[in-house]
Design a protein around this motif. Structure first.
Motif, short mmCIF file in Angstrom:
data_model
loop_
_atom_site.label_atom_id
_atom_site.label_comp_id
_atom_site.label_asym_id
_atom_site.label_seq_id
_atom_site.Cartn_x
_atom_site.Cartn_y
_atom_site.Cartn_z
N PRO A 32 -7.22 2.18 0.83
CA PRO A 32 -5.81 1.90 1.09
C PRO A 32 -4.92 2.55 0.04
O PRO A 32 -5.23 2.52 -1.15
CB PRO A 32 -5.74 0.37 1.00
N LYS B 146 -9.83 -7.54 1.35
CA LYS B 146 -9.16 -8.29 2.41
C LYS B 146 -10.01 -8.45 3.66
O LYS B 146 -9.64 -9.19 4.57
CB LYS B 146 -7.85 -7.59 2.80
N ASP C 2 -8.79 -2.10 2.74
CA ASP C 2 -8.92 -2.83 1.49
C ASP C 2 -10.12 -3.76 1.61
O ASP C 2 -10.07 -4.78 2.30
CB ASP C 2 -7.64 -3.62 1.21
N GLU D 269 -9.93 -2.82 8.26
CA GLU D 269 -9.19 -3.00 7.01
C GLU D 269 -9.73 -2.02 5.97
O GLU D 269 -10.94 -1.97 5.73
CB GLU D 269 -9.33 -4.44 6.52
N HIS E 157 -14.83 -1.76 7.58
CA HIS E 157 -14.17 -1.23 6.39
C HIS E 157 -13.90 0.25 6.62
O HIS E 157 -14.81 1.08 6.57
CB HIS E 157 -15.06 -1.42 5.16
N LYS F 287 -3.70 0.41 -8.58
CA LYS F 287 -5.07 0.76 -8.21
C LYS F 287 -5.84 1.40 -9.37
O LYS F 287 -7.07 1.30 -9.44
CB LYS F 287 -5.06 1.77 -7.05
N SER G 112 0.83 -1.22 0.00
CA SER G 112 0.00 0.00 0.00
C SER G 112 0.85 1.26 0.00
O SER G 112 0.77 2.10 0.90
CB SER G 112 -0.97 0.01 1.19
#
Length: 537
Positions: free
Chosen positions: A155, A302, A299, A297, A313, A129, A91
């Motif tokens: 991220p 994930k 991402d 997280e 998230h 990305k 990241s």
């Protein structure tokens, strides 16, 4: 001189806040590189594109902002992929800007161009990305602002722009770029998820925190939450430095040790911050949580991808701030601190019976010689594998290539770090990985980069030698002819020292006292500590 598309690129980069760019020129990119001399941007040129990408990665990790990477078409662009894969896995906001063949040939409409690929962008879509081809000079400022914003939206991650040769050379009809607006999308946690996480944590009798790479952006909030909860903190390899190593609640980073795996599994509430609980962090999938798991997280892919959890998230910074302000503070009773001491004692006891005196000697000498606060960059080599678990950062960022696991990261990444800091930087490689970046000794000499490069010379790919010997009884393809690294460094005009385990501390200290690059070569065959996940399966 008439301004052209290349000028618009560098003007926009300066307006976005860039100060240093990395890369290598090429035929289709000459308009872009010519524009650099009319800008205030600092250019650091590497000797291969993959090393330029690693250097940009190291610079971006150090500054916490976007670092541009400028390369040419076809072979030049494709050589950046290994570096961009590492940036994606870790990241890191690298902005790749590549030239392209002339617009008339894009998509294979006309063939026969130098460096031509029918769809160069396709090679990058699954790595970065965001990827876009810019087709007009007027599109450049908005396309760069869009990419910059995406790179810095949680991220974080690498982005990619391609600009055809004729667009870079075309006269600019837009006025000089003086300001560009951009604003990363804030990723805040949902209120009901925060409330539920606070309820779980407040009700836990044995809370533990596993801090991953995402926690590097919120060390203050992590410390506040851990102290309020009296929760031990284990950091993943990517999360090293997010929590003070010598804090009484620091359970350090021995995530490949079965005692640490059991410690995490025994938590009645495990808070996972900025980690996908992947292969390494789960001790090769042997982690089996018995309590509740709360996972923060950024991402989305994930989130709960490996273990069921209360998935939040969010950018770890926002989520941790909300949790730290929401949980109730607990009295200091010493119970959590005793649990941490017991865990670390168990880890040490297990390692003490493995005959690893040389490895500890080298690691201790290295830690004693490296000044506190010094950034360190580690290649994929046995000493780095040790450092993932055992290295005390002492205020210095610890950069590793364990995100994607590619060889050759350490030295070029350190050159990128050196372009962002005033003090010295440490790079650590094995002799195999060192050969990937050996040409960058020219870069270090040219720029006077203050990098001390420790090369542990064991005559081959040491970790692969161990893996193959353990699995098949003997190793194949791991033994390497290599140069006299001391003499080779001298040929580049870089001072070099041949060391021993006994003199390593003194030799490194002298190297760090210099004001430019220095190579220290340590002939030694190191061993890894015994794998502990096998005992757990």
């Amino acid at each position: 001189m008439t301004r052209n598309g290349g000028d618009v690129v560098v003007e926009t980069l300066e307006a976005l806040g860039a100060s240093t760019v990395f890369g290598i020129p090429g035929q289709h990119a000459l308009g872009l590189f010519d524009a650099l001399r009319r800008s205030d941007l600092r250019y650091v040129g590497s000797r291969t594109e993959v090393n330029a990408a690693f250097a940009a990665d190291g610079h971006a990790r150090t500054t916490g902002s976007v670092t541009p990477l400028l390369v040419s078409t076809g072979p030049g662009a494709l050589q950046t992929l290994a570096g961009l894969q590492e940036s994606a896995a870790a990241s890191v906001p690298v902005l790749g800007i590549s030239s392209q063949i002339p617009s008339a040939g894009l998509g294979g409409v006309r063939g026969g161009y130098l460096h031509e690929l029918t769809d160069q962008l396709a090679s990058f879509r699954d790595v970065v990305k965001h990827a876009r081809v810019v087709r007009q000079v007027s599109q450049i400022p908005s396309a760069l602002a869009e990419a910059w914003e995406i790179a810095l939206t949680a991220p974080f991650g690498p982005v990619w722009l391609e600009i055809p040769q004729d667009v870079l050379l075309a006269a600019a009809t837009v006025p000089p770029v003086t300001s560009v607006s951009w604003s990363p999308r804030a990723l805040h946690p949902r209120a009901e998820l925060v409330e539920e996480a606070v309820r779980l944590l407040d009700g836990a009798s044995r809370p533990v925190i596993l801090a991953g790479g995402g926690a590097l952006g919120c060390p203050g909030e992590l410390l506040e939450l851990a102290e309020k909860l009296r929760a031990p903190v284990v950091t993943t390899f990517g999360g090293k430095g997010s929590f003070p190593w010598d804090h009484p609640l620091s359970a350090q980073s021995w995530v490949e040790d079965r005692h640490t795996t059991e410690f995490l599994a025994g938590a009645d509430v495990l808070l996972v911050v900025g980690s996908g609980l992947g292969e390494l962090s789960s001790n090769y999938r042997t982690f089996r949580p018995r309590g509740a798991v709360v996972q923060i997280e950024a991402d989305l892919g994930k989130l709960e991808s490996n273990y069921p959890a209360l998935g939040i998230h969010a950018d770890a910074r926002h989520a941790m701030r909300a949790l730290a302000s929401g949980v109730a503070a607990r009295a200091v009773d010493g119970v959590a601190e005793e649990r941490v001491l017991g865990l670390l004692a168990s880890v040490r006891e297990r390692l003490q019976g493995q005959g690893l005196d040389l490895e500890w000697q080298v690691l201790d000498a290295l830690r004693a010689a490296v000044p506190d606060g010094t950034p360190t960059c580690w290649d994929m080599t046995i000493l780095a594998y040790w450092a993932w678990s055992a290295w005390d950062p002492r205020g210095g960022a610890q950069l590793t290539a364990q995100g994607s696991g590619g060889l050759g990261y350490g030295f070029p990444a350190a050159l990128g770090v050196a372009a962002a800091v005033d003090g010295p930087v440490l790079a650590v490689s094995g002799d195999g990985g060192a050969m990937y970046g050996i040409s960058e000794l020219a870069t270090a000499a040219q720029h006077g980069s203050r990098v001390v490069w420790l090369i542990v010379d064991d005559g081959g790919y040491g970790i692969l030698r161990e893996y193959m010997t353990d699995a098949f009884g003997q190793a194949t393809g791991t033994e390497l002819a290599r140069p006299d690294f001391v003499a080779l460094a001298g040929a580049f005009g870089v001072p070099a020292t041949r060391s021993t385990p006994e003199s390593l501390r003194e030799d490194l200290a002298k190297a760090f006292a210099g004001d430019g690059p220095h190579v220290v070569v340590l002939p030694a065959v190191l061993r890894m500590f015994a794998p502990t996940h096998l005992e757990h399966t």
